[in-house]
Design a protein around this motif. Sequence first.
Motif, PDB file in Angstrom:
ATOM      1  N   ARG A  86       0.129   7.030 -88.798  1.00 25.56           N
ATOM      2  CA  ARG A  86       1.403   7.723 -88.586  1.00 25.56           C
ATOM      3  C   ARG A  86       2.437   7.214 -89.589  1.00 25.56           C
ATOM      4  N   ASP A  87       3.370   8.095 -89.928  1.00 29.72           N
ATOM      5  CA  ASP A  87       4.441   7.688 -90.834  1.00 29.72           C
ATOM      6  C   ASP A  87       5.528   6.955 -90.055  1.00 29.72           C
ATOM      7  N   ALA A  88       6.590   6.570 -90.737  1.00 27.57           N
ATOM      8  CA  ALA A  88       7.663   5.802 -90.104  1.00 27.57           C
ATOM      9  C   ALA A  88       8.372   6.582 -88.998  1.00 27.57           C
ATOM     10  N   ALA A  93       2.836  -2.182 -97.142  1.00 31.95           N
ATOM     11  CA  ALA A  93       3.301  -0.817 -96.921  1.00 31.95           C
ATOM     12  C   ALA A  93       2.203   0.165 -97.294  1.00 31.95           C
ATOM     13  N   VAL A  94       2.307   1.378 -96.740  1.00 31.63           N
ATOM     14  CA  VAL A  94       1.359   2.454 -97.000  1.00 31.63           C
ATOM     15  C   VAL A  94       2.097   3.564 -97.741  1.00 31.63           C
ATOM     16  N   ARG A 148       6.647   6.059 -99.756  1.00 31.29           N
ATOM     17  CA  ARG A 148       6.294   5.097 -98.711  1.00 31.29           C
ATOM     18  C   ARG A 148       6.274   5.816 -97.368  1.00 31.29           C
ATOM     19  N   LEU A 149       5.159   5.697 -96.670  1.00 29.35           N
ATOM     20  CA  LEU A 149       5.005   6.336 -95.375  1.00 29.35           C
ATOM     21  C   LEU A 149       5.290   5.378 -94.228  1.00 29.35           C
ATOM     22  N   ALA A 150       4.846   4.154 -94.365  1.00 24.47           N
ATOM     23  CA  ALA A 150       4.999   3.179 -93.282  1.00 24.47           C
ATOM     24  C   ALA A 150       5.024   1.775 -93.854  1.00 24.47           C
ATOM     25  N   THR A 151       5.751   0.910 -93.194  1.00 23.42           N
ATOM     26  CA  THR A 151       5.738  -0.517 -93.518  1.00 23.42           C
ATOM     27  C   THR A 151       5.027  -1.219 -92.379  1.00 23.42           C
ATOM     28  N   LEU A 152       3.915  -1.875 -92.685  1.00 21.39           N
ATOM     29  CA  LEU A 152       3.111  -2.533 -91.657  1.00 21.39           C
ATOM     30  C   LEU A 152       3.543  -3.967 -91.409  1.00 21.39           C
ATOM     31  N   ALA A 153       4.123  -4.607 -92.411  1.00 26.16           N
ATOM     32  CA  ALA A 153       4.583  -5.990 -92.260  1.00 26.16           C
ATOM     33  C   ALA A 153       5.700  -6.242 -93.252  1.00 26.16           C
ATOM     34  N   ASP A 154       6.671  -7.020 -92.831  1.00 21.97           N
ATOM     35  CA  ASP A 154       7.762  -7.415 -93.723  1.00 21.97           C
ATOM     36  C   ASP A 154       8.367  -8.691 -93.173  1.00 21.97           C
ATOM     37  N   GLY A 155       7.798  -9.813 -93.557  1.00 24.32           N
ATOM     38  CA  GLY A 155       8.290 -11.088 -93.075  1.00 24.32           C
ATOM     39  C   GLY A 155       7.289 -12.191 -93.333  1.00 24.32           C
ATOM     40  N   GLU A 156       7.547 -13.333 -92.735  1.00 19.11           N
ATOM     41  CA  GLU A 156       6.663 -14.478 -92.912  1.00 19.11           C
ATOM     42  C   GLU A 156       5.626 -14.519 -91.807  1.00 19.11           C
ATOM     43  N   PHE A 157       4.440 -14.987 -92.177  1.00 20.27           N
ATOM     44  CA  PHE A 157       3.335 -15.136 -91.242  1.00 20.27           C
ATOM     45  C   PHE A 157       2.802 -16.547 -91.358  1.00 20.27           C
ATOM     46  N   PRO A 158       2.232 -17.091 -90.295  1.00 17.07           N
ATOM     47  CA  PRO A 158       1.648 -18.425 -90.392  1.00 17.07           C
ATOM     48  C   PRO A 158       0.440 -18.414 -91.318  1.00 17.07           C
TER      49      PRO A 158
END
Length: 64
Positions: free
Chosen positions: A33-35, A4-5, A12-22
């Motif tokens: 940009r914000d959310a 998050a940024v 918190r302005l933005a969430t760039l990732a929220d989950g699982e990645f390989p």
Amino acid sequence: MKVAVFDIVGRRLATLADGEFPAGPTSLDWDGRDASGHAVGAGMYFYKMTVGGETYERRGVILN
């Protein structure tokens, strides 16, 4: 993984990732940009990444 940024006062302005990645390298981009889709102004911003129970913080600067 969660990335998050935040602005200088901690909002918190933005969430760039929220989950699982390989496994392996992952690249994320922030378009300034914000959310809500509004462009943020010039200034210092903080990036917070939480992965595997550990949190990492870095800072970045936008010059307009």
